[in-house]
Write a protein that holds these residues in place. Structure first.
Motif, PDB file in Angstrom:
ATOM      1  N   GLY A  60      -7.792  68.421  25.639  1.00  0.00           N
ATOM      2  CA  GLY A  60      -7.214  67.184  25.143  1.00  0.00           C
ATOM      3  C   GLY A  60      -7.103  66.108  26.200  1.00  0.00           C
ATOM      4  N   VAL A  61      -6.948  66.526  27.454  1.00  0.00           N
ATOM      5  CA  VAL A  61      -6.886  65.580  28.568  1.00  0.00           C
ATOM      6  C   VAL A  61      -8.283  65.275  29.104  1.00  0.00           C
ATOM      7  N   CYS A  62      -9.039  66.319  29.403  1.00  0.00           N
ATOM      8  CA  CYS A  62     -10.325  66.150  30.086  1.00  0.00           C
ATOM      9  C   CYS A  62     -11.375  65.463  29.220  1.00  0.00           C
ATOM     10  N   ALA A  63     -11.176  65.440  27.915  1.00  0.00           N
ATOM     11  CA  ALA A  63     -12.109  64.724  27.039  1.00  0.00           C
ATOM     12  C   ALA A  63     -12.169  63.242  27.375  1.00  0.00           C
ATOM     13  N   HIS A  64     -11.136  62.715  28.035  1.00  0.00           N
ATOM     14  CA  HIS A  64     -11.082  61.295  28.390  1.00  0.00           C
ATOM     15  C   HIS A  64     -11.637  61.008  29.783  1.00  0.00           C
ATOM     16  N   LEU A  65     -11.957  62.039  30.554  1.00  0.00           N
ATOM     17  CA  LEU A  65     -12.226  61.841  31.968  1.00  0.00           C
ATOM     18  C   LEU A  65     -13.701  61.646  32.289  1.00  0.00           C
ATOM     19  N   ARG A  66     -13.936  61.015  33.439  1.00  0.00           N
ATOM     20  CA  ARG A  66     -15.272  60.837  34.000  1.00  0.00           C
ATOM     21  C   ARG A  66     -15.395  61.736  35.230  1.00  0.00           C
ATOM     22  N   ALA A  67     -16.617  61.869  35.719  1.00  0.00           N
ATOM     23  CA  ALA A  67     -16.843  62.706  36.903  1.00  0.00           C
ATOM     24  C   ALA A  67     -16.093  62.169  38.114  1.00  0.00           C
ATOM     25  N   ASP A  68     -15.887  60.855  38.200  1.00  0.00           N
ATOM     26  CA  ASP A  68     -15.217  60.288  39.367  1.00  0.00           C
ATOM     27  C   ASP A  68     -13.698  60.342  39.259  1.00  0.00           C
ATOM     28  N   ASP A  69     -13.162  60.797  38.139  1.00  0.00           N
ATOM     29  CA  ASP A  69     -11.729  61.043  38.027  1.00  0.00           C
ATOM     30  C   ASP A  69     -11.406  62.393  38.677  1.00  0.00           C
ATOM     31  N   CYS A  70     -10.298  62.443  39.377  1.00  0.00           N
ATOM     32  CA  CYS A  70      -9.928  63.655  40.113  1.00  0.00           C
ATOM     33  C   CYS A  70      -8.954  64.509  39.306  1.00  0.00           C
ATOM     34  N   VAL A  71      -9.115  65.813  39.395  1.00  0.00           N
ATOM     35  CA  VAL A  71      -8.199  66.743  38.738  1.00  0.00           C
ATOM     36  C   VAL A  71      -7.777  67.811  39.739  1.00  0.00           C
ATOM     37  N   THR A  72      -6.458  68.023  39.855  1.00  0.00           N
ATOM     38  CA  THR A  72      -5.950  69.172  40.593  1.00  0.00           C
ATOM     39  C   THR A  72      -5.244  70.077  39.593  1.00  0.00           C
ATOM     40  N   ALA A  73      -5.303  71.370  39.838  1.00  0.00           N
ATOM     41  CA  ALA A  73      -4.754  72.330  38.882  1.00  0.00           C
ATOM     42  C   ALA A  73      -4.123  73.505  39.637  1.00  0.00           C
ATOM     43  N   PRO A  74      -3.314  74.296  38.958  1.00  0.00           N
ATOM     44  CA  PRO A  74      -2.674  75.448  39.597  1.00  0.00           C
ATOM     45  C   PRO A  74      -3.542  76.696  39.564  1.00  0.00           C
ATOM     46  N   HIS A  75      -2.922  77.839  39.811  1.00  0.00           N
ATOM     47  CA  HIS A  75      -3.649  79.109  39.902  1.00  0.00           C
ATOM     48  C   HIS A  75      -4.306  79.518  38.584  1.00  0.00           C
ATOM     49  N   ALA A 127       1.150  72.554  44.658  1.00  0.00           N
ATOM     50  CA  ALA A 127       0.419  72.064  45.838  1.00  0.00           C
ATOM     51  C   ALA A 127      -0.558  70.952  45.514  1.00  0.00           C
ATOM     52  N   GLY A 128      -1.016  70.859  44.270  1.00  0.00           N
ATOM     53  CA  GLY A 128      -1.992  69.830  43.931  1.00  0.00           C
ATOM     54  C   GLY A 128      -1.390  68.482  43.608  1.00  0.00           C
ATOM     55  N   MET A 129      -0.081  68.406  43.502  1.00  0.00           N
ATOM     56  CA  MET A 129       0.534  67.145  43.057  1.00  0.00           C
ATOM     57  C   MET A 129       0.407  66.043  44.103  1.00  0.00           C
ATOM     58  N   GLY A 130       0.749  66.348  45.353  1.00  0.00           N
ATOM     59  CA  GLY A 130       0.633  65.351  46.415  1.00  0.00           C
ATOM     60  C   GLY A 130      -0.782  64.842  46.597  1.00  0.00           C
ATOM     61  N   PRO A 131      -1.769  65.749  46.697  1.00  0.00           N
ATOM     62  CA  PRO A 131      -3.155  65.286  46.797  1.00  0.00           C
ATOM     63  C   PRO A 131      -3.598  64.437  45.605  1.00  0.00           C
ATOM     64  N   ALA A 132      -3.138  64.755  44.406  1.00  0.00           N
ATOM     65  CA  ALA A 132      -3.507  63.945  43.239  1.00  0.00           C
ATOM     66  C   ALA A 132      -2.958  62.526  43.375  1.00  0.00           C
ATOM     67  N   VAL A 133      -1.717  62.408  43.847  1.00  0.00           N
ATOM     68  CA  VAL A 133      -1.149  61.071  44.067  1.00  0.00           C
ATOM     69  C   VAL A 133      -1.952  60.337  45.140  1.00  0.00           C
ATOM     70  N   GLY A 134      -2.334  61.057  46.199  1.00  0.00           N
ATOM     71  CA  GLY A 134      -3.129  60.443  47.267  1.00  0.00           C
ATOM     72  C   GLY A 134      -4.489  59.976  46.782  1.00  0.00           C
ATOM     73  N   MET A 135      -5.142  60.780  45.947  1.00  0.00           N
ATOM     74  CA  MET A 135      -6.452  60.385  45.420  1.00  0.00           C
ATOM     75  C   MET A 135      -6.328  59.188  44.483  1.00  0.00           C
ATOM     76  N   ILE A 149      -5.534  63.338  37.707  1.00  0.00           N
ATOM     77  CA  ILE A 149      -4.721  64.178  36.828  1.00  0.00           C
ATOM     78  C   ILE A 149      -4.191  65.333  37.667  1.00  0.00           C
ATOM     79  N   SER A 150      -2.916  65.629  37.547  1.00  0.00           N
ATOM     80  CA  SER A 150      -2.338  66.784  38.230  1.00  0.00           C
ATOM     81  C   SER A 150      -1.740  67.728  37.199  1.00  0.00           C
ATOM     82  N   TYR A 151      -2.372  68.893  37.027  1.00  0.00           N
ATOM     83  CA  TYR A 151      -1.852  69.932  36.137  1.00  0.00           C
ATOM     84  C   TYR A 151      -0.888  70.827  36.906  1.00  0.00           C
ATOM     85  N   ILE A 152       0.237  71.152  36.277  1.00  0.00           N
ATOM     86  CA  ILE A 152       1.169  72.126  36.840  1.00  0.00           C
ATOM     87  C   ILE A 152       1.742  72.967  35.704  1.00  0.00           C
TER      88      ILE A 152
END
Length: 327
Positions: A60-75, A127-135, A149-152
């Motif tokens: 539902g989220v990734c359907a809106h994204l492009r390759a240049d959009d960044c995604v971080t995710a958990p384990h 751990a992916g939240m800070g890098p997502a904000v930075g990107m 996008i930061s998934y947690i």
């Protein structure tokens, strides 16, 4: 904005691909670990976290994204990686610890990285939240309209990194969307026993950003909410927090005895499995059985190819253990 018929069929195929991929991983993981479970045995030693049941959160989220959009995710991230179009062959090889993997077999399933589509995940909670904000900030400073996008999981909302990241994202009006997959369990601890608020989405108010709760583990509902949040981020209006009610059909990890689950919970969740439910919804909306079957066949062929390729791939050269490291 409601999803088009084409997008809905894409979401269905991605959900099926993720489920079939994890079913094949589950079989491979259990090789050599039965009848007595030993995490160190078999072609996939170590922990394995499956996301079966949480597929709507990814598509539902990734359907809106492009390759240049960044995604971080958990384990627990195979479903998100697949929805973000991570190379399935290289991802499977990475999970099998093979030289052709995304990181040459060094990262395994909790540390996937595909620069081609700007996807990464980590085994460290939040751990992916800070890098997502930075990107997201980098894209803003460079004048690009790409977002992050930061998934947690819901347990990560109790980590310091959660609050630090929301605060900075709001201060900088960073184009980032935080997505909480609330499956109600932090390993073996119920959310209500660890979290002071009923809904983590209300925490967004403390950081002056929209907070939306999406009930029902519903891919279409996630698509609509995520679309508005992503459009807002691209327009320079800042971050959004989305909390999605979802369900974990497997244990926290493979081999989890799940004694903490209330009696009948797993059976209840299996009865509302989002994938067959979504097929029924698509069928009722006019998508033909032939189209749905073709989507499933395509998904199965992709998974079969990826798993076969990973099993046949070469193992890393031992000396490579000393490369790609910081000293």
């Amino acid at each position: 904005m409601a999803a088009s018929a084409k997008v809905r069929l894409w979401m269905y195929q991605k959900m099926v691909t993720a489920r079939l991929f994890e079913e094949r991983l589950k079989l491979a993981y259990l090789e050599g670990k039965q009848p007595v479970f030993n995490m160190a045995k078999g072609p996939l030693p170590g922990e394995m976290h499956l996301a079966s049941g949480q597929e709507p959160c990814a598509v539902g989220v990734c359907a809106h994204l492009r390759a240049d959009d960044c995604v971080t995710a958990p384990h627990r991230a195979h479903h998100v990686a697949i929805a973000k179009n991570v190379d399935l062959r290289r991802m499977a090889a990475e999970i099998f610890g093979k030289a052709t993997g995304l990181s040459g077999g060094r990262g395994g399933h909790m540390h996937l990285f595909d620069a081609a589509v700007n996807f990464s995940n980590s085994g460290i909670i939040a751990a992916g939240m800070g890098p997502a904000v930075g990107m997201a900030l980098a894209a803003k400073l460079q004048g690009r309209d790409s977002i992050a996008i930061s998934y947690i999981g819901e347990g990560a909302a109790n980590q310091g990194a959660f609050h630090e990241s929301l605060n900075l994202a709001a201060v900088w009006k960073a184009p980032v969307v935080f997505v909480i997959e609330d499956n109600a369990w932090g390993i073996s601890v119920e959310k209500r026993e660890s979290t002071a608020v009923e809904r983590n989405s209300i925490r967004a108010q403390g950081y002056d950003m929209p907070g939306i709760f999406v009930p029902g583990n519903d891919a279409d509902a996630v698509y609509e909410v995520a679309g508005a949040a992503i459009e807002r981020a691209r327009a320079g209006e800042g971050p959004t927090l989305i909390e999605i009610e979802t369900h974990r059909l497997e244990g926290h990890f493979m081999g989890d005895a799940e004694k903490y689950r209330p009696p009948g919970e797993v059976a209840r969740l299996q009865a509302i499995d989002p994938i067959p439910a979504y097929r029924q919804r698509l069928s009722a909306s006019g998508v033909s059985a032939a189209e749905l079957d073709a989507a499933e066949t395509s998904a199965r062929e992709l998974v079969d190819d990826a798993i076969a390729s990973a099993r046949a791939a070469p193992t890393p050269i031992p000396a490579d253990a000393l490369t790609c490291v910081f000293i």
